[in-house]
Enzyme design. Structure first.
Site, PDB file in Angstrom:
ATOM      1  N   ASP A 161      14.895 -23.215 -35.179  1.00 47.19           N
ATOM      2  CA  ASP A 161      14.265 -23.153 -33.738  1.00 47.19           C
ATOM      3  C   ASP A 161      14.540 -24.448 -32.994  1.00 47.19           C
ATOM      4  O   ASP A 161      14.102 -24.750 -31.893  1.00 47.19           O
ATOM      5  CB  ASP A 161      12.873 -22.753 -33.830  1.00 47.19           C
ATOM      6  CG  ASP A 161      12.153 -23.807 -34.393  1.00 47.19           C
ATOM      7  OD1 ASP A 161      12.693 -24.737 -34.849  1.00 47.19           O
ATOM      8  OD2 ASP A 161      10.771 -23.525 -34.378  1.00 47.19           O
TER       9      ASP A 161
ATOM     10  N   HIS B  60      40.486 -38.752 -35.427  1.00 50.22           N
ATOM     11  CA  HIS B  60      39.137 -38.475 -34.909  1.00 50.22           C
ATOM     12  C   HIS B  60      38.188 -38.382 -35.998  1.00 50.22           C
ATOM     13  O   HIS B  60      37.298 -37.417 -36.179  1.00 50.22           O
ATOM     14  CB  HIS B  60      39.391 -37.025 -34.297  1.00 50.22           C
ATOM     15  CG  HIS B  60      39.686 -37.290 -32.860  1.00 50.22           C
ATOM     16  ND1 HIS B  60      40.021 -36.316 -31.939  1.00 50.22           N
ATOM     17  CD2 HIS B  60      39.950 -38.217 -31.870  1.00 50.22           C
ATOM     18  CE1 HIS B  60      40.357 -36.719 -30.876  1.00 50.22           C
ATOM     19  NE2 HIS B  60      40.499 -37.766 -31.050  1.00 50.22           N
TER      20      HIS B  60
ATOM     21  N   GLU C 207      45.462 -46.135 -24.243  1.00 48.04           N
ATOM     22  CA  GLU C 207      45.142 -46.286 -25.777  1.00 48.04           C
ATOM     23  C   GLU C 207      46.358 -45.920 -26.566  1.00 48.04           C
ATOM     24  O   GLU C 207      46.136 -44.974 -27.355  1.00 48.04           O
ATOM     25  CB  GLU C 207      44.082 -45.240 -25.998  1.00 48.04           C
ATOM     26  CG  GLU C 207      44.256 -43.769 -25.792  1.00 48.04           C
ATOM     27  CD  GLU C 207      42.937 -42.988 -26.098  1.00 48.04           C
ATOM     28  OE1 GLU C 207      42.426 -42.939 -27.303  1.00 48.04           O
ATOM     29  OE2 GLU C 207      42.459 -42.235 -25.118  1.00 48.04           O
TER      30      GLU C 207
ATOM     31  N   TYR D 221      49.517 -46.053 -36.942  1.00 46.35           N
ATOM     32  CA  TYR D 221      48.685 -45.415 -37.933  1.00 46.35           C
ATOM     33  C   TYR D 221      49.453 -45.247 -39.542  1.00 46.35           C
ATOM     34  O   TYR D 221      50.477 -44.546 -39.289  1.00 46.35           O
ATOM     35  CB  TYR D 221      48.021 -44.101 -37.655  1.00 46.35           C
ATOM     36  CG  TYR D 221      47.344 -44.013 -35.989  1.00 46.35           C
ATOM     37  CD1 TYR D 221      46.119 -44.487 -36.120  1.00 46.35           C
ATOM     38  CD2 TYR D 221      48.077 -43.956 -35.065  1.00 46.35           C
ATOM     39  CE1 TYR D 221      45.469 -44.720 -34.898  1.00 46.35           C
ATOM     40  CE2 TYR D 221      47.408 -43.822 -33.850  1.00 46.35           C
ATOM     41  CZ  TYR D 221      46.076 -44.292 -33.731  1.00 46.35           C
ATOM     42  OH  TYR D 221      45.563 -44.323 -32.474  1.00 46.35           O
TER      43      TYR D 221
ATOM     44  N   HIS E  60      49.903 -39.531 -30.940  1.00 46.03           N
ATOM     45  CA  HIS E  60      49.081 -38.972 -29.620  1.00 46.03           C
ATOM     46  C   HIS E  60      49.468 -39.483 -28.448  1.00 46.03           C
ATOM     47  O   HIS E  60      50.544 -40.385 -28.197  1.00 46.03           O
ATOM     48  CB  HIS E  60      47.403 -39.162 -29.860  1.00 46.03           C
ATOM     49  CG  HIS E  60      47.254 -40.996 -30.004  1.00 46.03           C
ATOM     50  ND1 HIS E  60      47.171 -41.566 -28.934  1.00 46.03           N
ATOM     51  CD2 HIS E  60      46.976 -41.590 -31.342  1.00 46.03           C
ATOM     52  CE1 HIS E  60      46.931 -42.744 -29.571  1.00 46.03           C
ATOM     53  NE2 HIS E  60      46.755 -42.788 -30.646  1.00 46.03           N
TER      54      HIS E  60
ATOM     55  N   HIS F 190      44.255 -40.572 -21.266  1.00 48.85           N
ATOM     56  CA  HIS F 190      43.866 -39.364 -20.708  1.00 48.85           C
ATOM     57  C   HIS F 190      42.982 -39.517 -19.341  1.00 48.85           C
ATOM     58  O   HIS F 190      42.145 -40.704 -19.307  1.00 48.85           O
ATOM     59  CB  HIS F 190      42.999 -38.274 -21.750  1.00 48.85           C
ATOM     60  CG  HIS F 190      42.151 -39.213 -22.346  1.00 48.85           C
ATOM     61  ND1 HIS F 190      40.577 -39.317 -21.635  1.00 48.85           N
ATOM     62  CD2 HIS F 190      41.919 -39.631 -23.479  1.00 48.85           C
ATOM     63  CE1 HIS F 190      40.017 -40.004 -22.711  1.00 48.85           C
ATOM     64  NE2 HIS F 190      40.841 -40.322 -23.779  1.00 48.85           N
TER      65      HIS F 190
ATOM     66  N   ASP G 259      36.079 -46.216 -32.190  1.00 52.89           N
ATOM     67  CA  ASP G 259      36.324 -45.728 -30.767  1.00 52.89           C
ATOM     68  C   ASP G 259      35.027 -44.984 -30.592  1.00 52.89           C
ATOM     69  O   ASP G 259      34.345 -44.338 -31.099  1.00 52.89           O
ATOM     70  CB  ASP G 259      37.234 -44.621 -31.338  1.00 52.89           C
ATOM     71  CG  ASP G 259      37.616 -44.026 -30.091  1.00 52.89           C
ATOM     72  OD1 ASP G 259      37.177 -44.075 -28.718  1.00 52.89           O
ATOM     73  OD2 ASP G 259      38.631 -43.228 -29.647  1.00 52.89           O
TER      74      ASP G 259
ATOM     75  N   GLU H 234      42.092 -49.275 -26.976  1.00 57.18           N
ATOM     76  CA  GLU H 234      41.732 -48.240 -25.822  1.00 57.18           C
ATOM     77  C   GLU H 234      41.015 -49.103 -24.569  1.00 57.18           C
ATOM     78  O   GLU H 234      39.891 -49.699 -25.034  1.00 57.18           O
ATOM     79  CB  GLU H 234      41.012 -47.236 -26.304  1.00 57.18           C
ATOM     80  CG  GLU H 234      40.706 -46.048 -25.262  1.00 57.18           C
ATOM     81  CD  GLU H 234      40.047 -44.951 -25.762  1.00 57.18           C
ATOM     82  OE1 GLU H 234      39.687 -44.895 -26.746  1.00 57.18           O
ATOM     83  OE2 GLU H 234      40.258 -43.848 -25.209  1.00 57.18           O
TER      84      GLU H 234
ATOM     85  N   ARG I 224      44.239 -48.861 -32.831  1.00 61.77           N
ATOM     86  CA  ARG I 224      44.173 -48.296 -31.423  1.00 61.77           C
ATOM     87  C   ARG I 224      43.578 -49.154 -30.637  1.00 61.77           C
ATOM     88  O   ARG I 224      42.545 -49.845 -31.400  1.00 61.77           O
ATOM     89  CB  ARG I 224      43.558 -47.062 -31.525  1.00 61.77           C
ATOM     90  CG  ARG I 224      43.626 -46.390 -30.066  1.00 61.77           C
ATOM     91  CD  ARG I 224      43.475 -44.717 -30.246  1.00 61.77           C
ATOM     92  NE  ARG I 224      42.050 -44.127 -30.651  1.00 61.77           N
ATOM     93  CZ  ARG I 224      41.811 -44.085 -31.958  1.00 61.77           C
ATOM     94  NH1 ARG I 224      42.746 -43.571 -32.699  1.00 61.77           N
ATOM     95  NH2 ARG I 224      40.644 -43.364 -32.160  1.00 61.77           N
TER      96      ARG I 224
ATOM     97  N   ASP J 251      34.944 -45.069 -23.074  1.00 56.91           N
ATOM     98  CA  ASP J 251      35.588 -44.656 -23.802  1.00 56.91           C
ATOM     99  C   ASP J 251      36.617 -45.811 -24.282  1.00 56.91           C
ATOM    100  O   ASP J 251      37.596 -46.082 -23.802  1.00 56.91           O
ATOM    101  CB  ASP J 251      36.624 -43.547 -23.438  1.00 56.91           C
ATOM    102  CG  ASP J 251      37.314 -43.051 -24.807  1.00 56.91           C
ATOM    103  OD1 ASP J 251      37.273 -43.414 -25.567  1.00 56.91           O
ATOM    104  OD2 ASP J 251      38.396 -42.153 -24.295  1.00 56.91           O
TER     105      ASP J 251
ATOM    106  N   HIS K  18      37.375 -36.331 -21.929  1.00 55.39           N
ATOM    107  CA  HIS K  18      38.488 -35.942 -21.550  1.00 55.39           C
ATOM    108  C   HIS K  18      38.316 -35.292 -20.257  1.00 55.39           C
ATOM    109  O   HIS K  18      38.087 -34.068 -20.295  1.00 55.39           O
ATOM    110  CB  HIS K  18      39.390 -35.148 -22.873  1.00 55.39           C
ATOM    111  CG  HIS K  18      39.431 -35.887 -24.085  1.00 55.39           C
ATOM    112  ND1 HIS K  18      39.663 -35.273 -25.333  1.00 55.39           N
ATOM    113  CD2 HIS K  18      39.646 -37.042 -24.249  1.00 55.39           C
ATOM    114  CE1 HIS K  18      39.976 -36.024 -26.337  1.00 55.39           C
ATOM    115  NE2 HIS K  18      39.904 -37.123 -25.696  1.00 55.39           N
TER     116      HIS K  18
HETATM  117  N1  GLY Z   1      37.555 -40.735 -27.974  1.00 58.30           N
HETATM  118  C1  GLY Z   1      38.436 -39.910 -27.863  1.00 58.30           C
HETATM  119  C2  GLY Z   1      39.747 -40.458 -27.381  1.00 58.30           C
HETATM  120  O1  GLY Z   1      39.955 -41.517 -27.253  1.00 58.30           O
HETATM  121  O2  GLY Z   1      40.488 -39.523 -26.709  1.00 58.30           O
HETATM  122 MN    MN Z   2      40.242 -41.758 -25.073  1.00 58.56          MN
HETATM  123 MN    MN Z   3      38.501 -43.150 -27.451  1.00 59.47          MN
END
Ligand code: GLY
Ligand code: MN
Ligand code: MN
Length: 436
Positions: free
Chosen positions: A32, A236, A377, A381, A343, A347, A253, A401, A399, A264, A354
């Site tokens: 619940d 991720h 970003e 890898y 990637h 974004h 991240d 970012e 990465r 982000d 996103h």
């Molecule tokens: N944290 C997800 C991205 O960097 O898109």
């Molecule tokens: Mn991002």
């Molecule tokens: Mn990110």
């Protein structure tokens, strides 16, 4: 007084149209117990109301009720458990609605607002429960045709107006995003300062998220990623459960949500405070791509051109490092760089991590304008065992970012408070006392 973004939305709605914007509902976690409530971003932008089970009806051509809120009514026996509610009176008094009703009356009252509308603005496919309710309303309207009522003949996705608005942040929204970014940066600095080999990934996650909350953030804007060693190469990864070894790189991240807006940030650093030469070489390639893209950002530049620049910079570096055979041009042509960079470079960022907004118009990729906010970003890898790669490069996942807002003549980096060059990271970690 009506919220600013609502007034703007109302001005953009064509005469004779009615928009129906549902808010979020509670989502059951187990037994619940519900997940922590998060308001629907479109609804929150327009209304500022942060309660579940609400619906906004925006009807600019209505003679008296141009803005109507359906909300949960105040009920003493429920408020004892879950807190005070805005209620019907509060929706008018505090949130600027012309009228407000108990959400239980929606089925009964919605036909009144839709009966004379030419066009319904509603986004199907987001809220299954409400989609069904609205289809029921439309069916009932059709059944009333002999009474001279027929309801809207056209249905339009309100994102064509709303998400274009959300793509360009106002000065007030940019100020909230500055705060979300600086809180996010503080979380990353705290993690770099605390990190020592032998800690677990979840300890760093806890330090990052503790710092977010301590600085006034509502919550993390998305599940924090803390990956050491091999886990740094998983885009991720967010189980964050493994031990951090000496010699590992740690990729974090994580971003804070503040005032409904997301930060982000990704940073990557050596667990023991010193990059190996292979780690440093790959790190500086990614940093060069990050900085090169940031230098290009200004109004008039195509969003896609930024990704293409990152691909060029990283492809050259991969060839120089001996990780790709052939020339950089061949790596781009044959897309072999995708073995290490799989990637996009960024974004849109805003209320959603996103964020909404189209990346292409009918003609071409989006051209940058002042007020647009997005991430930069790039990453590389290299999991252990990657074919044709020397072992010294194994388990290097990097990465870097940042969050940027486009200004009149360039961009502002919202995430500048967290170090990103090799020397600054090593100095920060050397001077830090470690975990308490
Ligand atoms: N944290 C997800 C991205 O960097 O898109
Ligand atoms: Mn991002
Ligand atoms: Mn990110």
């Amino acid at each position: 007084m009506r919220p600013v973004r609502l007034r703007e939305f109302m001005e953009k709605l064509p005469a004779g149209s009615v928009a129906v914007i549902p808010g979020g509902r509670e989502v059951r976690r187990n037994g619940d117990t519900d997940f922590e409530f998060r308001q629907d971003s479109d609804f929150y932008l327009l209304t500022g109301l942060n309660e579940p089970d609400c619906v906004a009806v925006v009807a600019p051509s209505h003679p008296v009720h141009q803005y109507v809120l359906f909300v949960r009514p105040r009920k003493r026996e429920e408020e004892i458990w879950t807190g005070l509610r805005t209620g019907v009176e509060g929706a008018v008094r505090d949130f600027g609605a012309d009228a407000a009703f108990d959400i239980a009356l929606l089925d009964q009252l919605l036909p009144h607002y839709l009966g004379d509308a030419e066009t319904l603005y509603y986004r199907f496919g987001l809220h299954d429960h409400f989609d069904q309710q609205l289809i029921g309303t439309m069916r009932r309207l059709r059944e009333m045709v002999r009474s001279g009522v027929y309801g809207p003949g056209t249905i339009v996705d309100p994102s064509v107006i709303l998400h274009e608005m959300r793509l360009r942040k106002s000065e007030t929204e940019i100020e909230l995003m500055r705060r979300a970014a600086s809180i996010s940066a503080a979380g990353h600095v705290a993690a770099m300062e605390a990190c020592r080999p032998g800690m677990f990934e979840y300890e760093l996650e806890a330090i990052v998220e503790y710092t977010f909350r301590r600085c006034g953030a509502t919550c993390p804007a998305y599940p924090s990623i803390v990956g050491a060693g091999f886990n740094s190469t998983i885009l991720h990864y967010n189980t964050n459960q493994e031990k951090i070894d000496d010699g590992d790189l740690v990729l974090i991240d994580a971003g804070a949500e503040y005032g409904g807006f997301a930060g982000d940030i990704t940073r990557t650093f050596p667990a023991n405070g010193r990059f190996t030469s292979a780690q440093q070489a790959v790190y500086e390639a990614v940093l060069e791509a990050n900085e090169q893209v940031i230098r290009m950002i200004r109004p008039g530049v195509s969003f896609m051109a930024l990704h293409e620049e990152a691909v060029r910079t990283l492809s050259s570096a991969l060839v120089d490092l001996g990780l790709l055979a052939g020339s950089p041009a061949e790596a781009i042509e044959r897309e072999t760089y995708r073995k290490f960079f799989m990637h996009r470079t960024g974004h849109w960022l805003g209320m959603d991590v996103h964020d909404v907004g189209r990346y292409r118009t009918r003609e071409d990729w989006r051209i940058l304008e002042p007020g647009m906010v997005f991430t930069v970003e790039p990453g590389l890898y290299i999991p252990a065992g990657t074919e044709s790669v020397p072992a010294e490069f194994f388990n290097i996942g990097i990465r870097i970012e940042d969050d940027v807002v486009v200004t009149e003549d360039g961009c502002e980096v919202l995430t500048k408070d967290v170090p990103k060059d090799v020397r600054s990271i090593e100095n920060l970690m050397k001077g830090a006392a470690g975990a308490v």
